[in-house]
Write an enzyme that holds these catalytic residues in place. Structure first.
Site, mmCIF file in Angstrom:
data_model
loop_
_atom_site.group_PDB
_atom_site.id
_atom_site.type_symbol
_atom_site.label_atom_id
_atom_site.label_comp_id
_atom_site.label_asym_id
_atom_site.label_seq_id
_atom_site.Cartn_x
_atom_site.Cartn_y
_atom_site.Cartn_z
ATOM 1 N N LYS A 1 -69.851 -85.412 93.299
ATOM 2 C CA LYS A 1 -70.475 -85.380 94.627
ATOM 3 C C LYS A 1 -71.686 -86.310 94.683
ATOM 4 C CE LYS A 1 -69.024 -80.790 96.195
ATOM 5 N NZ LYS A 1 -69.466 -79.450 96.656
ATOM 6 N N GLY B 1 -55.539 -77.414 102.396
ATOM 7 C CA GLY B 1 -56.068 -76.802 101.187
ATOM 8 C C GLY B 1 -56.802 -75.507 101.471
#
Length: 318
Positions: free
Chosen positions: A132, A13
């Protein structure tokens, strides 16, 4: 426990490729290096994966949701590094649980590169932080007593992305080199912001891996490339493009940025996340009394001049 055998998620990525490149620059410091990738990525990015195989990198093809495949991939691995993107952050939770159950995995670095999600009391309520925060809760509470350490490598905004204007919401700041137009964030444009280049994210993760110290474990390492301001960035752009004032330079004060942010969330505009993050940064959410670069050996990082030069070169090649 020094890392020996590494497994990476998201290694092909945008940010994962920089992390993998940095690790490969210190190949002799590690044993096995394994890239776990999806069948789709294996098919569409074969040209990226084949050279890795030639360098002795193991490629395991499997779905990230396949617990049995992940469990098998963890065999013999002691350090896991995730670089999954924002849309896949919650998928780290089962990966962490499997790591905690593994007999070999001892250290997990989740995908934390970016804004500090625990900067202050308000951080817990910011919409872009929620996934997160869920991941951290698993590491810090659910498996806190198990034999798995973690490190959050918090880098702040990526410098290259901070320079770019977001189409449709140019008021969110950025520099358009071709048209010599800039939008500076903040009431004065002199508000400080700490930035990290994507290349330096790789360097900082590598140095974290190589620092065999309790100081790096079970905590956030807040690291960066440099600290600057929109006004300083703009001055460097003008200096490197001939020294003359740009055609159009405007500012988006903090109050206006907040209004744009609220309207974007209400309208379901995908740019809302960008506006929220840029508001956080403009409020000072990337600044610390002391950064943690020294904990991992104070590695060399890029500076503002080089970042601006790279952006001008990139635009000139388009």
């Amino acid at each position: 426990m020094a890392p020996q055998n590494l497994l990476l998620f998201g290694a092909t990525g945008q940010i994962g490729s920089f992390i993998l490149s940095a690790i490969l620059s210190a190949r002799d410091q590690f044993g096995r290096i394994v890239v776990y990738t999806s069948p789709r990525t294996a098919e569409t990015k074969a040209s990226d994966l084949d050279p890795l195989k030639e360098k002795g990198i193991e490629i395991i093809v499997g779905e990230i949701e396949d617990g049995k495949a992940v469990e098998k991939a963890y065999e013999g691995i002691n350090t896991v590094i995730s670089a999954l993107g924002r849309n896949a952050l919650a998928q780290q939770i089962p990966l962490i649980r499997l790591a905690a159950a593994s007999s070999s995995v001892k250290w997990f670095l989740p995908s934390e590169y970016g804004t500090d999600i625990a900067y202050g009391p308000q951080s817990a309520h910011e919409k872009p932080h929620q996934q997160k925060l869920r991941v951290r809760a698993v590491l810090e509470t659910e498996i806190a007593r198990q034999d798995l350490e973690y490190t959050y490598v918090v880098t702040g905004p990526f410098a290259e992305m901070y320079l770019h204007q977001t189409p449709g919401v140019e008021e969110a700041g950025g520099w358009d080199v071709k048209r010599q137009r800039a939008v500076l964030l903040g009431d004065a444009g002199t508000e400080k912001i700490s930035l990290t280049t994507m290349k330096d994210v790789g360097t900082l993760v590598l140095c974290t891996l190589l620092t065999d110290s309790p100081e790096t474990r079970n905590r956030a390492l807040c690291v960066n490339s440099f600290t600057t301001s929109p006004a300083e960035i703009h001055a460097e752009f003008e200096r490197q493009t001939g020294g003359q004032p740009w055609e159009s330079v405007s500012r988006t004060p903090l109050a206006w940025l907040r209004e744009l942010e609220a309207a974007a969330w209400e309208a379901g505009n995908p740019a809302a996340t960008v506006l929220t993050l840029r508001r956080i940064w403009t409020e000072g959410g990337t600044l610390y009394a002391q950064r943690d670069n020294g904990v991992i050996g104070e590695p060399g990082t890029m500076g503002l001049q080089e970042v601006v030069a790279n952006e001008i070169r990139r635009v000139g090649s388009l």
